[in-house]
Design a protein around this motif. Structure first.
Motif, PDB file in Angstrom:
ATOM      1  N   TYR A 183      14.327  78.892  83.852  1.00 61.22           N
ATOM      2  CA  TYR A 183      15.443  79.706  83.327  1.00 61.22           C
ATOM      3  C   TYR A 183      15.517  79.461  81.824  1.00 61.22           C
ATOM      4  N   PHE A 191      17.014  89.425  79.659  1.00 61.96           N
ATOM      5  CA  PHE A 191      18.075  88.428  80.090  1.00 61.96           C
ATOM      6  C   PHE A 191      18.848  87.701  78.993  1.00 61.96           C
ATOM      7  N   ASN A 193      22.032  87.153  78.570  1.00 60.84           N
ATOM      8  CA  ASN A 193      22.897  86.206  78.926  1.00 60.84           C
ATOM      9  C   ASN A 193      22.583  84.789  79.247  1.00 60.84           C
ATOM     10  N   ILE A 194      21.271  85.007  80.129  1.00 63.08           N
ATOM     11  CA  ILE A 194      20.505  83.623  80.627  1.00 63.08           C
ATOM     12  C   ILE A 194      20.087  82.797  79.443  1.00 63.08           C
ATOM     13  N   THR A 195      19.545  83.787  78.561  1.00 67.59           N
ATOM     14  CA  THR A 195      19.225  83.122  77.165  1.00 67.59           C
ATOM     15  C   THR A 195      19.996  82.450  76.464  1.00 67.59           C
ATOM     16  N   HIS A 196      21.235  83.128  76.299  1.00 70.13           N
ATOM     17  CA  HIS A 196      22.335  82.552  75.540  1.00 70.13           C
ATOM     18  C   HIS A 196      22.972  81.206  75.925  1.00 70.13           C
ATOM     19  N   SER A 198      21.073  79.042  78.164  1.00 71.42           N
ATOM     20  CA  SER A 198      20.200  78.362  78.570  1.00 71.42           C
ATOM     21  C   SER A 198      20.500  76.988  78.586  1.00 71.42           C
TER      22      SER A 198
ATOM     23  N   PHE B 123      16.511  86.118  88.579  1.00 69.39           N
ATOM     24  CA  PHE B 123      17.214  86.251  87.440  1.00 69.39           C
ATOM     25  C   PHE B 123      18.092  87.244  87.194  1.00 69.39           C
ATOM     26  N   ARG B 124      17.965  88.578  87.779  1.00 67.01           N
ATOM     27  CA  ARG B 124      18.583  89.653  87.448  1.00 67.01           C
ATOM     28  C   ARG B 124      20.061  89.312  88.068  1.00 67.01           C
ATOM     29  N   GLU B 127      21.889  86.920  85.784  1.00 61.76           N
ATOM     30  CA  GLU B 127      22.257  87.741  84.597  1.00 61.76           C
ATOM     31  C   GLU B 127      23.460  88.374  84.689  1.00 61.76           C
ATOM     32  N   GLY B 131      27.028  87.726  83.214  1.00 64.30           N
ATOM     33  CA  GLY B 131      27.931  88.544  82.352  1.00 64.30           C
ATOM     34  C   GLY B 131      29.190  88.773  82.918  1.00 64.30           C
ATOM     35  N   TYR B 147      29.458  80.191  86.532  1.00 61.71           N
ATOM     36  CA  TYR B 147      28.410  80.864  87.232  1.00 61.71           C
ATOM     37  C   TYR B 147      27.957  80.305  88.415  1.00 61.71           C
TER      38      TYR B 147
END
Lengths: 231, 231
Positions: A183, A191, A193-196, A198, B123-124, B127, B131, B147
DNA sequence: ACCTGAACACCGTTCAAGT
DNA sequence: ACCTGAACACCGTTCAAGT
């Protein structure tokens, strides 16, 4: 050396000392070893010093044995709940006690996550939860469906944690490291949101999640009570 | 009759037509049969018209195959979610879609309830949920833990329902009838709450419980946002 | 009445042998 | 390079035989 029957009580040729209780207690000893020792009929025979198939004289099948074992562990949960708590305290204590017992006997917690034991200690748990949601201010059909929500959610929470404990160490490690490995490496464009998040995602602990899930049950009941009062 | 290769593509001696995709699709066909057909390596060999052990050329073991199959079904869930929904609508659509897919492929839904696939479609989903909780008003560590609450709760809900579908018919019937049998016959002195609600308890449906559990997730997020705003 | 042990009908996976 | 098939090390459960 003279015979000492008291210390050879579990010898192979001691006759019919096999009882449902002895089988349940042997099951709990095996279950407590978690993923190190599979809970099989053959292993249970070893633990009892008897032929593996002897348990079929006392339980219809492995499923019925597991239901009895599960009800025994529910007794341990109930004994851990102090007197005199308000409804929120009782639900929190039930959740914490259930988690502790499910992690102590993971094969039981995992198997029973989607079952109903229909046995005495389960009745006591049901009675406790219904009492809590009624004290919170729900009645009739609303109390019934919210009891089911709480009961099945708690079983699901602890069952998930218990099931995870039963996986082989390598599978467990792969799942646990996902938030600090896969992740962290996702494509930032696809992605965001995931990056933000992590870093924060990798830092969340199982204990935090469990607590938030239990508080969510309580919040949901409170919110429902408010909505019904308002209407 | 002349040879017609196009219609005998799955004959036993057709060479190396086995691909990961073909194995995943055969797995889904078996999974869709629910408790009528066990999802075993041998059964998969039959479905593919190949030796059971042939799949080990394409997947390390059965667990890795199941993770790939699970990620494929997550794709079906994502495709079922319409565009343009607000955060509550997206969580509701994700929940409904996940339940539908888990009930269609129960062995997948059940096995994956406590796993992380670490694959693209997961991952999707992550995300999407992040979000939603951020749109609801949570940020940073609060968004991360909420989440996880939503993701694991949804997996747990659908996993419980899916697992139940996999039990033998007699076990399932015994569990389902508990509320109209054992729980109607409990001692009224010892269990006044159960006795008082016995009719309502027997009338609660799985669909009601699922909806209440999903709404509880949403309520809990809203309540947390309000609490943080107030502080 | 209860326990034993062989046996049955399954599992997932490995590995030497084929093509 | 991929598939086959025998084999291994397991499962839960049944049933005739023992005591």
């Amino acid at each position: 050396m003279p015979k000492s029957p008291a210390t050879t009580a579990r010898s192979k040729r001691a006759g019919s000392q096999l009882t449902p209780d002895a089988i349940i207690e042997a099951s709990l000893r095996i279950a407590a070893r978690g993923s190190e020792d599979a809970f099989t009929v053959r292993r249970l025979g070893e633990e009892l010093g008897a032929d593996p198939t002897a348990i079929y004289r006392h339980f219809r099948d492995k499923d019925e044995l597991l239901l009895s074992v599960a009800d025994r562990t529910l007794g341990e949960v109930l004994d851990s709940i102090p007197e005199g708590l308000d409804w929120k305290g009782r639900i929190r204590a039930l959740a914490a006690g259930s988690l502790e017992v499910a992690l102590r006997y993971p094969v039981v917690g995992s198997t029973m996550a989607s079952r109903t034991t229909r046995r005495p200690n389960e009745f006591r748990v049901v009675e406790l939860i219904i009492g809590a949601v009624m004290e919170a201010g729900l009645q009739g059909a609303e109390a019934a469906v919210h009891y089911r929500m709480v009961g099945e959610s708690l079983l699901a929470f602890v069952g998930q944690r218990a099931a995870h404990l039963l996986f082989d160490a390598d599978i467990r490690a792969a799942d646990e490291s996902a938030w600090s490995r896969e992740y962290r490496l996702v494509d930032a464009q696809a992605f965001p949101n995931i990056t933000h998040l992590s870093t924060e995602l990798a830092e969340v602990t199982d204990e935090q999640i469990f607590q938030v899930r239990v508080e969510a049950l309580i919040s949901a009941i409170e919110k429902r009570v408010e909505t019904l009062r308002g209407a």
